[in-house]
Enzyme design. Structure first.
Site, PDB file in Angstrom:
ATOM      1  N   GLY A 261       1.040  -1.163  -0.015  1.00 41.71           N
ATOM      2  CA  GLY A 261       0.056  -0.076  -0.029  1.00 41.71           C
ATOM      3  C   GLY A 261       1.027   1.311  -0.061  1.00 41.71           C
ATOM      4  O   GLY A 261       1.241   1.918  -0.941  1.00 41.71           O
ATOM      5  N   CYS A 327      -9.936  22.507  16.721  1.00 41.74           N
ATOM      6  CA  CYS A 327     -10.293  22.710  18.091  1.00 41.74           C
ATOM      7  C   CYS A 327      -9.555  21.380  18.833  1.00 41.74           C
ATOM      8  O   CYS A 327     -10.566  20.788  19.454  1.00 41.74           O
ATOM      9  CB  CYS A 327     -11.581  23.185  18.549  1.00 41.74           C
ATOM     10  SG  CYS A 327     -12.061  24.362  17.375  1.00 41.74           S
ATOM     11  N   GLU A 328      -8.425  21.168  18.717  1.00 39.40           N
ATOM     12  CA  GLU A 328      -7.750  20.078  19.535  1.00 39.40           C
ATOM     13  C   GLU A 328      -6.245  20.340  19.772  1.00 39.40           C
ATOM     14  O   GLU A 328      -5.631  20.665  18.753  1.00 39.40           O
ATOM     15  CB  GLU A 328      -7.755  18.637  18.629  1.00 39.40           C
ATOM     16  CG  GLU A 328      -9.274  18.312  18.380  1.00 39.40           C
ATOM     17  CD  GLU A 328      -9.888  17.350  19.423  1.00 39.40           C
ATOM     18  OE1 GLU A 328      -9.174  17.130  20.268  1.00 39.40           O
ATOM     19  OE2 GLU A 328     -11.097  17.333  19.378  1.00 39.40           O
ATOM     20  N   TYR A 356      -2.481   6.720   3.554  1.00 32.66           N
ATOM     21  CA  TYR A 356      -3.037   7.135   4.808  1.00 32.66           C
ATOM     22  C   TYR A 356      -3.054   8.586   5.038  1.00 32.66           C
ATOM     23  O   TYR A 356      -2.899   9.047   6.020  1.00 32.66           O
ATOM     24  CB  TYR A 356      -2.088   6.069   5.892  1.00 32.66           C
ATOM     25  CG  TYR A 356      -2.062   4.726   5.739  1.00 32.66           C
ATOM     26  CD1 TYR A 356      -3.142   3.998   5.482  1.00 32.66           C
ATOM     27  CD2 TYR A 356      -1.039   4.405   5.076  1.00 32.66           C
ATOM     28  CE1 TYR A 356      -3.090   2.813   4.927  1.00 32.66           C
ATOM     29  CE2 TYR A 356      -0.636   2.942   5.035  1.00 32.66           C
ATOM     30  CZ  TYR A 356      -1.701   2.178   5.010  1.00 32.66           C
ATOM     31  OH  TYR A 356      -1.618   0.921   4.334  1.00 32.66           O
TER      32      TYR A 356
HETATM   33  C1  LIG Z   1      -2.919  -2.378   5.668  1.00 33.53           C
HETATM   34  C2  LIG Z   1      -2.627  -3.694   5.209  1.00 33.53           C
HETATM   35  C3  LIG Z   1      -1.757  -3.659   3.850  1.00 33.53           C
HETATM   36  C4  LIG Z   1      -0.943  -2.490   3.334  1.00 33.53           C
HETATM   37  O1  LIG Z   1      -0.130  -1.982   4.212  1.00 33.53           O
HETATM   38  P1  LIG Z   1       1.081  -1.003   3.839  1.00 33.53           P
HETATM   39  O2  LIG Z   1       1.955  -0.953   5.159  1.00 33.53           O
HETATM   40  O3  LIG Z   1       0.394   0.153   3.302  1.00 33.53           O
HETATM   41  O4  LIG Z   1       1.657  -1.757   2.881  1.00 33.53           O
HETATM   42  C5  LIG Z   1      -1.685  -5.016   3.439  1.00 33.53           C
HETATM   43  N1  LIG Z   1      -2.269  -5.869   3.758  1.00 33.53           N
HETATM   44  C6  LIG Z   1      -3.040  -5.886   4.636  1.00 33.53           C
HETATM   45  C7  LIG Z   1      -3.876  -7.330   5.236  1.00 33.53           C
HETATM   46  C8  LIG Z   1      -3.403  -4.582   5.349  1.00 33.53           C
HETATM   47  O5  LIG Z   1      -4.246  -4.677   6.491  1.00 33.53           O
END
Ligand SMILES: *Cc1c(COP(=O)(O)O)cnc(C)c1O
Length: 403
Positions: A261, A327-328, A356
């Site tokens: 990701g 406001c935090e 993210y």
């Molecule tokens: C979040 C997640 C990913 C991706 O994680 P990255 O750190 O963004 O590569 C892959 N597999 C599962 C099951 C996840 O929950």
């Protein structure tokens, strides 16, 4: 990248994504696996804008989804069903049914009880559910505790012992088929050894299951988690990663499935925000900007570091906290970082915000969510407009009761 022109054209706060950088990251990983059988399923929770998913789908990526909403996004963006997998801690019945109806590659189950629900729902629907068991290999990934997932105190997956029992149950079920085996030990990993150790443990489990003759079991899913450079971390070498995994499982003749990701989108994204004011209170210096924790939550949530730049100025000067209008007290992007003197409307770039980032944004304080822009082959295009004020309340307005 001409940040000033982009901020001028689209306004701030703004997310911009370098699509060419994303493509290069995909190619680096794909080429690292080379001729070995592999599938990269982009973990779309990192950045689930439809245009981003479609960009990876066109390069050949699958999608790792963690909700039925994400499965629907992947389908809308053109990811073929045989490249979609469904992971996630707690799947509702309707989500399991939706995934089975969509006929995706497999469902990653996270517990014995969940396997039971998948089986019951498949039976009701008169189908065979392709599944994979998420094994928790009990390995310390040496990352931030909030993003560590493969220790036995973490909520994810099942022990090696429990997994063995689950594969036996799958073998004996008329409505389940074992298609994969899965682990994912954490995020922002910068050390290869824990991944390889997890690979060894899960591969050993698989060897011990040989007698079950699970013919459909073709995918060895090593999860995601590959880290990027936020400050001075050195990322894992993609070639060493691919080769290391392959060497440990080559006797098993499986397709390596990987779920990156952050690695694909993190460094490609930048968050643009404008300086509103400088403020001093005692010795403390604050730079107040128009973006906030509702736009980019990582500093607040994980104490994450993001490199900050003021466009056209050197990154030095007295220490300051960069804070937003929410406001935090937790609403900040950086604490005690050196920054030049700023003026109203100076443009600030917060780097490595492509993973993210926008996906965790909210409307807290009735703030409209930022716009998102793609940069590809030298041109820019909007991939999600800034929300309008009307959009903030349109779903409530007709339900507002007049007494
Ligand atoms: C979040 C997640 C990913 C991706 O994680 P990255 O750190 O963004 O590569 C892959 N597999 C599962 C099951 C996840 O929950």
């Amino acid at each position: 990248m001409d940040y000033a022109a982009l901020a001028q054209k689209y306004g701030t706060p703004l997310y911009i994504y370098d699509f060419d950088h994303m493509a290069r990251q995909y190619q680096i990983l794909k080429e690292a696996f080379g001729a070995r059988k592999s599938l990269l399923a982009y973990a779309i929770k990192a950045n689930s804008n439809l245009s981003v998913i479609r960009h990876f789908a066109r390069l050949g990526a699958g999608a790792d989804c963690v909700s039925l909403g994400e499965i629907k996004r992947a389908q809308l963006a053109g990811v073929p069903k045989y490249k979609i997998i469904f992971s996630g801690m707690g799947k509702r019945d309707d989500e399991i049914a939706g995934a089975l109806k969509a006929d995706i590659l497999f469902v990653n189950v996270e517990s014995e009880a969940e396997l039971g629900r998948v089986e019951a729902i498949a039976e009701q629907m008169g189908v065979v559910a392709r599944v994979s068991v998420r094994v928790n290999p009990d390995i310390d990934p040496k990352t931030h505790p909030y993003i560590s997932t493969g220790l036995k105190e973490n909520k994810f997956g099942v022990s090696i012992e429990a997994a063995r029992g689950m594969y036996l149950r799958i073998k004996n079920s008329a409505h389940l088929e074992a298609t994969g085996i899965h682990f994912h030990i954490g995020s922002q990993l910068t050390e290869l050894d824990p991944i390889l150790e997890a690979t060894d443990r899960v591969a050993d489990l698989l060897r011990s299951l040989k007698a079950l003759e699970l013919e459909g079991l073709r995918f060895f899913d090593v999860g995601g988690g590959l880290g990027i450079t936020y400050k001075e971390e050195s990322p894992i070498d993609a070639k060493a990663y691919a080769e290391g995994i392959y060497q440990r499982i080559k006797d098993l003749d499986m397709t390596i499935l990987c779920e990156p990701g952050r690695f694909l989108t993190g460094a490609a994204g930048h968050f643009l925000t404008r300086v509103l004011y400088e403020k001093r209170s005692g010795d403390k210096r604050f730079v107040v900007v128009d973006g906030a924790m509702n736009d980019l939550l990582r500093p607040t949530l994980y104490k994450a570091y993001h490199r900050i730049e003021i466009v056209g100025k050197e990154s030095q000067g007295p220490l300051a906290d960069v804070v937003g209008p929410v406001c935090e007290s937790g609403d900040y992007f950086a604490k005690e970082v050196p920054l030049p003197e700023t003026a109203h409307d100076d443009l600030m770039v917060i780097h490595s915000a492509g993973a993210y980032g926008f996906v965790m944004s909210s409307n807290y304080n009735s703030r409209r969510r930022a716009a998102e822009v793609a940069i590809e082959a030298g041109s820019d295009r909007l991939i999600r407009p800034r929300e309008s004020y009307e959009q903030l309340w349109q779903s409530e307005l007709e339900w507002m009761q007049t007494p």
